[in-house]
Scaffold this motif. Sequence first.
Motif, PDB file in Angstrom:
ATOM      1  N   LYS A 102       1.182  -1.142  -0.053  1.00 23.97           N
ATOM      2  CA  LYS A 102       0.063  -0.079   0.031  1.00 23.97           C
ATOM      3  C   LYS A 102       0.821   1.172  -0.079  1.00 23.97           C
ATOM      4  N   LYS A 103       0.630   2.217  -0.899  1.00 25.18           N
ATOM      5  CA  LYS A 103       1.374   3.422  -1.113  1.00 25.18           C
ATOM      6  C   LYS A 103       0.692   4.536  -0.892  1.00 25.18           C
ATOM      7  N   ILE A 104       0.417   5.529  -2.053  1.00 25.58           N
ATOM      8  CA  ILE A 104      -0.308   6.792  -1.756  1.00 25.58           C
ATOM      9  C   ILE A 104      -1.940   6.236  -1.829  1.00 25.58           C
ATOM     10  N   SER A 105      -2.201   5.233  -2.198  1.00 21.29           N
ATOM     11  CA  SER A 105      -3.845   4.701  -2.101  1.00 21.29           C
ATOM     12  C   SER A 105      -4.207   4.762  -0.821  1.00 21.29           C
ATOM     13  N   PHE A 106      -3.359   4.852   0.354  1.00 16.25           N
ATOM     14  CA  PHE A 106      -4.036   5.148   1.549  1.00 16.25           C
ATOM     15  C   PHE A 106      -4.701   6.513   1.550  1.00 16.25           C
ATOM     16  N   LEU A 107      -4.407   7.388   1.047  1.00 21.41           N
ATOM     17  CA  LEU A 107      -5.223   8.883   1.049  1.00 21.41           C
ATOM     18  C   LEU A 107      -6.633   8.641   0.488  1.00 21.41           C
ATOM     19  N   PHE A 108      -6.539   7.815  -0.483  1.00 25.50           N
ATOM     20  CA  PHE A 108      -7.913   7.495  -1.034  1.00 25.50           C
ATOM     21  C   PHE A 108      -8.706   6.538  -0.209  1.00 25.50           C
ATOM     22  N   LEU A 109      -8.166   5.547   0.392  1.00 24.67           N
ATOM     23  CA  LEU A 109      -8.860   4.767   1.390  1.00 24.67           C
ATOM     24  C   LEU A 109      -9.333   5.333   2.569  1.00 24.67           C
ATOM     25  N   LEU A 140       2.910 -11.159 -11.055  1.00 22.50           N
ATOM     26  CA  LEU A 140       3.075 -11.924 -12.049  1.00 22.50           C
ATOM     27  C   LEU A 140       4.472 -12.457 -12.061  1.00 22.50           C
ATOM     28  N   ASN A 141       4.132 -13.862 -12.471  1.00 23.03           N
ATOM     29  CA  ASN A 141       5.301 -14.981 -12.075  1.00 23.03           C
ATOM     30  C   ASN A 141       6.702 -14.427 -12.930  1.00 23.03           C
ATOM     31  N   ASN A 142       6.425 -13.862 -14.174  1.00 26.89           N
ATOM     32  CA  ASN A 142       7.539 -13.528 -14.877  1.00 26.89           C
ATOM     33  C   ASN A 142       8.188 -12.212 -14.503  1.00 26.89           C
ATOM     34  N   GLU A 143       7.391 -11.423 -13.852  1.00 31.46           N
ATOM     35  CA  GLU A 143       8.123 -10.051 -13.435  1.00 31.46           C
ATOM     36  C   GLU A 143       8.439  -9.937 -12.165  1.00 31.46           C
ATOM     37  N   GLY A 144       7.801 -10.349 -11.114  1.00 28.43           N
ATOM     38  CA  GLY A 144       7.973 -10.202  -9.789  1.00 28.43           C
ATOM     39  C   GLY A 144       7.707  -9.144  -8.872  1.00 28.43           C
ATOM     40  N   GLN A 145       7.357  -8.176  -9.589  1.00 28.02           N
ATOM     41  CA  GLN A 145       6.753  -6.922  -8.744  1.00 28.02           C
ATOM     42  C   GLN A 145       5.358  -6.927  -8.440  1.00 28.02           C
ATOM     43  N   THR A 146       5.019  -6.724  -7.148  1.00 25.95           N
ATOM     44  CA  THR A 146       3.809  -6.919  -6.489  1.00 25.95           C
ATOM     45  C   THR A 146       3.224  -5.557  -6.994  1.00 25.95           C
ATOM     46  N   ILE A 147       1.801  -5.964  -7.449  1.00 26.89           N
ATOM     47  CA  ILE A 147       0.796  -4.644  -7.809  1.00 26.89           C
ATOM     48  C   ILE A 147      -0.552  -4.952  -6.658  1.00 26.89           C
ATOM     49  N   ASP A 148      -0.544  -3.604  -6.058  1.00 26.01           N
ATOM     50  CA  ASP A 148      -1.676  -3.627  -5.285  1.00 26.01           C
ATOM     51  C   ASP A 148      -2.971  -3.231  -5.935  1.00 26.01           C
ATOM     52  N   LEU A 149      -4.097  -3.705  -5.419  1.00 29.23           N
ATOM     53  CA  LEU A 149      -5.373  -3.618  -5.855  1.00 29.23           C
ATOM     54  C   LEU A 149      -6.365  -2.332  -5.007  1.00 29.23           C
ATOM     55  N   LEU A 150      -6.740  -1.581  -5.275  1.00 33.44           N
ATOM     56  CA  LEU A 150      -7.473  -0.686  -4.494  1.00 33.44           C
ATOM     57  C   LEU A 150      -9.010  -0.837  -4.464  1.00 33.44           C
ATOM     58  N   PHE A 151      -9.424  -1.403  -3.543  1.00 34.05           N
ATOM     59  CA  PHE A 151     -11.127  -1.737  -3.177  1.00 34.05           C
ATOM     60  C   PHE A 151     -11.666  -0.709  -3.154  1.00 34.05           C
ATOM     61  N   LYS A 205     -22.440  -6.668 -11.233  1.00 31.50           N
ATOM     62  CA  LYS A 205     -23.302  -7.907 -11.496  1.00 31.50           C
ATOM     63  C   LYS A 205     -22.627  -9.125 -11.021  1.00 31.50           C
ATOM     64  N   ASN A 206     -23.560 -10.118 -10.614  1.00 36.75           N
ATOM     65  CA  ASN A 206     -23.278 -11.435 -10.158  1.00 36.75           C
ATOM     66  C   ASN A 206     -22.138 -11.395  -8.994  1.00 36.75           C
ATOM     67  N   ASP A 207     -22.355 -10.168  -8.072  1.00 34.97           N
ATOM     68  CA  ASP A 207     -21.570  -9.920  -6.918  1.00 34.97           C
ATOM     69  C   ASP A 207     -20.109  -9.605  -6.893  1.00 34.97           C
ATOM     70  N   SER A 208     -19.801  -9.319  -8.222  1.00 36.94           N
ATOM     71  CA  SER A 208     -18.509  -9.092  -8.316  1.00 36.94           C
ATOM     72  C   SER A 208     -17.929  -7.533  -7.806  1.00 36.94           C
ATOM     73  N   LEU A 209     -16.680  -7.561  -7.405  1.00 36.87           N
ATOM     74  CA  LEU A 209     -16.172  -6.481  -6.757  1.00 36.87           C
ATOM     75  C   LEU A 209     -15.175  -5.571  -7.690  1.00 36.87           C
ATOM     76  N   SER A 210     -15.295  -4.423  -7.655  1.00 37.72           N
ATOM     77  CA  SER A 210     -14.557  -3.424  -8.236  1.00 37.72           C
ATOM     78  C   SER A 210     -13.187  -2.930  -7.599  1.00 37.72           C
ATOM     79  N   PHE A 211     -11.884  -3.267  -8.614  1.00 34.98           N
ATOM     80  CA  PHE A 211     -10.842  -2.815  -7.820  1.00 34.98           C
ATOM     81  C   PHE A 211     -10.027  -1.801  -8.919  1.00 34.98           C
ATOM     82  N   ILE A 212      -9.116  -0.947  -8.486  1.00 33.19           N
ATOM     83  CA  ILE A 212      -8.297  -0.254  -9.421  1.00 33.19           C
ATOM     84  C   ILE A 212      -6.891  -0.677  -9.182  1.00 33.19           C
ATOM     85  N   GLU A 213      -6.029  -1.335 -10.185  1.00 32.40           N
ATOM     86  CA  GLU A 213      -4.651  -1.396 -10.036  1.00 32.40           C
ATOM     87  C   GLU A 213      -3.878  -0.213  -9.490  1.00 32.40           C
TER      88      GLU A 213
END
Length: 386
Positions: free
Chosen positions: A2-9, A73-84, A91-99
């Motif tokens: 978690k980086k600057i996404s904390f401000l949005f949270l 991603l296995n071939n890259e190795g850097q972690t990507i956070d998803l902002l809920f 639809k179908n109880d899916s949830l939205s995230f921003i990469e």
Amino acid sequence: MKKISFLFLAVLTLCFSCKHTDKKSDNSSGSDSLALAPAPDNYYLQYEGTIGDQPAVMHVVKFGNTYDVNYTLNNEGQTIDLLFQKDSLLKNDSLSFIEFAPRALQDDSAGTDAALHLLIRTDGITGFKFGSKTERVQFRPTEGGSAFVPVGYIDSIRITGFKKDTPTAFTSLVLLEPGKATDTWFTGLLKKNILGAQTTDTASLQTALTQFGRSFIENFRDDIDTMKAAGNEDEAPFSMMHYDQQISSNLIYNNNGYAILSVGNYAYTGGAHGMYGQTMLCLDMQQQKELALSDVLHIDSATLQPILEQHLRTRYKIAQNKPLTDILFDERLALTDNFYFTPKGIGFIYQPYEVAAYAFGLIDIWVPYTELRPYLQTAFIQRMGI
């Protein structure tokens, strides 16, 4: 991570606290307070699957109605956070995230971050990623890695009786701890490194989180009382009357007897802006200890520093003929022990104000193992299968 996404949270959770209708708990102060009990389906799970045609690992922490999700991603190795996106039931109880990715790594021509619509269940994850192209997301839980469970405390308070506003405070604290009762060493590290507890403290993590959250609420109540006593409660800016405290955690790597815990924190207690940060805990679950950088690399600072500075230039697009002070306070980058690793490399994180101005956020420098191979510890190479 978690980086600057904390401000949005912070904004999202502030809205949550303002909408809540709490039961009275202290009529003398005209306040309302609510402590939310953990939902029975709180869990942490590691998943393996694909995003498009790329193999990946995803980590999910569910606590109540909130989700903390990241993938690698296995071939890259850097972690990507998803902002809920909290109020985003699709639809179908899916949830939205921003990469969420550091601004220095984003394609300026893209204009927006990629979005993911995910249906998350304990038996699997399905959905789609929408970016430059639409990719199918499919994951299944894996039994690899150590078992963890989320422990948390959520509380909010509203102070009534003001003419122009209703001051509020919100605290949301969620930490992962091992599922084994024998792993008290891990709990002790969390309490010491994250909550600032004394090393002799024997309280459970749940008790420590509860005390930490209640202390924040009580400090807010005291500040409001002080404001009232000074007679300037109706002159304070709206934002300064709404406190916010958050701690969230998720694993970014959980395999080969190692667990890399990313702990994000955000706090606003008045002033121009809140403060946030990210603490990485690299744990050897087999040896029951926190790893130092020397457990991973045998390298001196004089050798490591120019490597980090070069990757700083690459990641943040600083030309070779430009001084590092275009971003940093100083011309040389100080070393940090706030590091992490994944199957492909090692990252180093600097907190806001540590080496650069607040506007630059967290400084995250990533170095692949291909450039560190001569300095990797033999035992680490063998354990990781590098």
